[in-house]
Design a protein around this motif. Sequence first.
Motif, PDB file in Angstrom:
ATOM      1  N   UNK A 142       0.827  -1.213   0.000  1.00 38.91           N
ATOM      2  CA  UNK A 142       0.000   0.000   0.000  1.00 38.91           C
ATOM      3  C   UNK A 142       0.858   1.258   0.000  1.00 38.91           C
ATOM      4  N   UNK A 143       1.921   1.250   0.770  1.00 43.47           N
ATOM      5  CA  UNK A 143       2.821   2.409   0.820  1.00 43.47           C
ATOM      6  C   UNK A 143       3.491   2.621  -0.536  1.00 43.47           C
ATOM      7  N   UNK A 144       3.949   1.539  -1.159  1.00 43.70           N
ATOM      8  CA  UNK A 144       4.603   1.644  -2.462  1.00 43.70           C
ATOM      9  C   UNK A 144       3.614   2.155  -3.515  1.00 43.70           C
ATOM     10  N   UNK A 145       2.400   1.608  -3.525  1.00 39.24           N
ATOM     11  CA  UNK A 145       1.387   2.048  -4.493  1.00 39.24           C
ATOM     12  C   UNK A 145       1.047   3.516  -4.264  1.00 39.24           C
ATOM     13  N   UNK A 146       0.886   3.924  -3.002  1.00 40.75           N
ATOM     14  CA  UNK A 146       0.599   5.334  -2.696  1.00 40.75           C
ATOM     15  C   UNK A 146       1.712   6.235  -3.227  1.00 40.75           C
ATOM     16  N   UNK A 147       2.961   5.811  -3.030  1.00 37.38           N
ATOM     17  CA  UNK A 147       4.086   6.599  -3.510  1.00 37.38           C
ATOM     18  C   UNK A 147       4.116   6.706  -5.019  1.00 37.38           C
ATOM     19  N   UNK A 148       3.815   5.606  -5.704  1.00 39.56           N
ATOM     20  CA  UNK A 148       3.811   5.628  -7.173  1.00 39.56           C
ATOM     21  C   UNK A 148       2.688   6.518  -7.696  1.00 39.56           C
ATOM     22  N   UNK A 149       1.502   6.400  -7.096  1.00 36.93           N
ATOM     23  CA  UNK A 149       0.361   7.216  -7.535  1.00 36.93           C
ATOM     24  C   UNK A 149       0.661   8.703  -7.357  1.00 36.93           C
ATOM     25  N   UNK A 150       1.341   9.060  -6.275  1.00 37.31           N
ATOM     26  CA  UNK A 150       1.659  10.466  -6.002  1.00 37.31           C
ATOM     27  C   UNK A 150       3.016  10.890  -6.547  1.00 37.31           C
TER      28      UNK A 150
END
Length: 179
Positions: free
Chosen positions: A18-26
């Motif tokens: 979730x943290x990695x996906x959040x970082x990629x999205x932002x």
Amino acid sequence: MNILMYISDYIVPFIILSIVVYGIVNRINVYESFIKGAKNGFLTVIRLMPTLIGLMAAVGILRASGFLDFIADVIGQFSGMIGFPGELVPLTIVKMFSSSAATGLLLDIFKEFGTDSRIGLIASISLCCTETIFYTMSVYFMTAGVKHSRYTLAGALLATFAGLAASVFLADLILPLGL
């Protein structure tokens, strides 16, 4: 129960993903942020090392010299009058400095009195109801650069005594139930 086992197996990977996906999205460089955080954490450990070594050495010296037992005997005479077992005074004193050293003392108490005894229950609950006051104050105040702690020690000692009173109360409440 099986659902909890399933959830516990996958919760940590889910949080990391979730943290990695959040970082990629932002559009955040997740790896770079991780390395920067790890570097800051390592530098914090280096700054705290002298304090930690000093606290561990002090606890070791108190235990090895017999001074801790002497203080425990003196305080234990009075604490027994108010319902707190004198055998737990060394545990209480050490817990204020080091949780790991207190855990070692807790195991000694379990060997001598048993885990289901009144003393064993009070010891177990008191470790959960109290904090490593001096360790916490030294680490957090040193990290934050606090020079004047004001009423922190008095408040922490008051909270510790409240936790000890709660541990006696709860143990005496649990024992008749046979839990």
